[in-house]
Design an enzyme around this catalytic site. Sequence first.
Site, PDB file in Angstrom:
ATOM      1  N   CYS A 280       0.615  -1.137   0.009  1.00 23.61           N
ATOM      2  CA  CYS A 280       0.096  -0.020   0.187  1.00 23.61           C
ATOM      3  C   CYS A 280       0.786   1.087  -0.153  1.00 23.61           C
ATOM      4  CB  CYS A 280      -0.753  -0.007   1.294  1.00 23.61           C
ATOM      5  SG  CYS A 280      -2.071   1.629   1.484  1.00 23.61           S
TER       6      CYS A 280
ATOM      7  N   GLU B 148     -35.524  -8.984  17.099  1.00 23.09           N
ATOM      8  CA  GLU B 148     -34.654  -7.982  16.736  1.00 23.09           C
ATOM      9  C   GLU B 148     -35.287  -6.725  17.428  1.00 23.09           C
ATOM     10  OE1 GLU B 148     -31.969  -5.182  15.651  1.00 23.09           O
ATOM     11  OE2 GLU B 148     -31.629  -7.090  15.508  1.00 23.09           O
TER      12      GLU B 148
ATOM     13  N   CYS C  65      -7.195   3.454  -2.268  1.00 19.99           N
ATOM     14  CA  CYS C  65      -7.105   2.372  -1.026  1.00 19.99           C
ATOM     15  C   CYS C  65      -7.492   0.949  -1.970  1.00 19.99           C
ATOM     16  CB  CYS C  65      -7.989   2.539  -0.150  1.00 19.99           C
ATOM     17  SG  CYS C  65      -8.054   1.406   1.319  1.00 19.99           S
TER      18      CYS C  65
ATOM     19  N   GLN D 269     -22.112  -7.247   7.545  1.00 19.16           N
ATOM     20  CA  GLN D 269     -20.864  -7.285   7.660  1.00 19.16           C
ATOM     21  C   GLN D 269     -20.160  -6.671   6.646  1.00 19.16           C
ATOM     22  OE1 GLN D 269     -19.653  -8.710  10.236  1.00 19.16           O
ATOM     23  NE2 GLN D 269     -21.066 -10.451  11.002  1.00 19.16           N
TER      24      GLN D 269
ATOM     25  N   CYS E 197     -17.588 -10.950  17.404  1.00 18.84           N
ATOM     26  CA  CYS E 197     -16.625  -9.844  16.813  1.00 18.84           C
ATOM     27  C   CYS E 197     -15.676  -9.603  17.734  1.00 18.84           C
ATOM     28  CB  CYS E 197     -17.345  -8.826  16.039  1.00 18.84           C
ATOM     29  SG  CYS E 197     -18.301  -7.839  17.213  1.00 18.84           S
TER      30      CYS E 197
ATOM     31  N   CYS F  72      -1.545   6.958   5.798  1.00 16.59           N
ATOM     32  CA  CYS F  72      -2.468   6.234   6.597  1.00 16.59           C
ATOM     33  C   CYS F  72      -1.969   4.887   7.206  1.00 16.59           C
ATOM     34  CB  CYS F  72      -3.710   5.708   5.487  1.00 16.59           C
ATOM     35  SG  CYS F  72      -5.036   4.810   6.115  1.00 16.59           S
TER      36      CYS F  72
ATOM     37  N   ASN G 126     -25.698 -13.466  17.753  1.00  9.16           N
ATOM     38  CA  ASN G 126     -24.560 -12.536  16.868  1.00  9.16           C
ATOM     39  C   ASN G 126     -24.703 -11.139  17.382  1.00  9.16           C
ATOM     40  OD1 ASN G 126     -23.098 -12.120  14.962  1.00  9.16           O
ATOM     41  ND2 ASN G 126     -24.403 -11.422  13.558  1.00  9.16           N
TER      42      ASN G 126
ATOM     43  N   CYS H 213      -4.469  -0.006   8.755  1.00  7.56           N
ATOM     44  CA  CYS H 213      -3.936  -1.302   8.378  1.00  7.56           C
ATOM     45  C   CYS H 213      -2.673  -1.616   9.218  1.00  7.56           C
ATOM     46  CB  CYS H 213      -3.859  -1.791   7.072  1.00  7.56           C
ATOM     47  SG  CYS H 213      -5.707  -1.747   6.235  1.00  7.56           S
TER      48      CYS H 213
END
Length: 372
Positions: free
Chosen positions: A3, A265, A88, A212, A331, A11, A305, A14
């Site tokens: 990158c 939900e 990017c 996601q 997550c 940046c 989840n 990452c």
Amino acid sequence: MQCDYFDAGACRSCTFMGIPYEVQLRRKQQDVQERLARVAPEVVWRSPFASPESGFRNKAKLVVGGSPGALTLGILDREGRGVDLQGCGLYPQALSAAFDPVTRWLERLQVPPYDVPRRRGELKHVLLTVSPDEELMLRLVLRSDRHLPRLRDALPRLLEELPSPVVVSVNLQPEHTAVLEGEHEVLLTAQEHLTMSIGGVPLPLRPGGFFQTNTAAAAALYETATGWVRDVAPRSVLDLYCGVGGFALHSARVLPAGTPVRGLEISAEAVAAARTTAAELSLAADFGTGDAEAATADADLVVVNPPRRGIGALTQALERSSARHLVYSSCDVASLARDLADLPSWVAQEARLVDMFPQTGHHEVVVRLQRG
């Protein structure tokens, strides 16, 4: 993955950039196994899902900076100045191809970008999402509705220039905070949702809805969980934190007709969307809002989840319930470990790492548990 932005120091988002991907994946696998070893000593780890290294993000969250005539879409530096990241490598071509038309359109409109240090200006963020069919959702986050008439009038020009636009909206965020979006959304198009088709199930994504970020990884999550649901053949399924019904709808497709499948939900819009999809697919899945703790009492298999904080007090409801099976998609491995420790009557049988965010330390873990 290489990158130029990272190499130049422009940046550093990452944090694993430059580390060979196979090393990244091995480190993540080792990390989750070590952190779950105490609470899940008998678990069998399946092979991890390896994401594409680049071009995997289906959503771009771009801060608008610069000035009229010299807009930047990307991030802000430490002084609050815009850093353009339109090149990017995390974005697929179908998404990055929209950046230039959107930038040109905004330049013509001369909507001033929001100046964070001076707390003035209007345009804060450009949010772009691409579906598996390469259709687009564009959301503009503005400080006020001052420029809404101009945006409406100029919309036909943008729709001509954008590749495959479906939904365009404006989100109003008047506060000077780090919160990305406000509560008020104004649709500029007749179409209200983007269809995210995963494993033959069309999941409708509305502006502000959750999906996601990595479509291939999302498909791996559903495939893994659905395989477990099919194998254990539960008498009934309860999908908590179900959103637009991803896990419930995929489960209903593989279970015998008549098997009760229900999703809960808090978002009424998400519930309505899940019901519509179930009807379109002729699936006997029911969706609603309600008390999650009470609903677990009679379910045979429960799918959770949750957000990063985990399921918290719901562990006690699961302990009291008659459920025999649990599929937990997480997550955050720290909250997952904490919740598993609070489920002493459950034994983790299988687990899988799903690499949701290559080039960073973030990931998903999905675990199948049953009563001990």
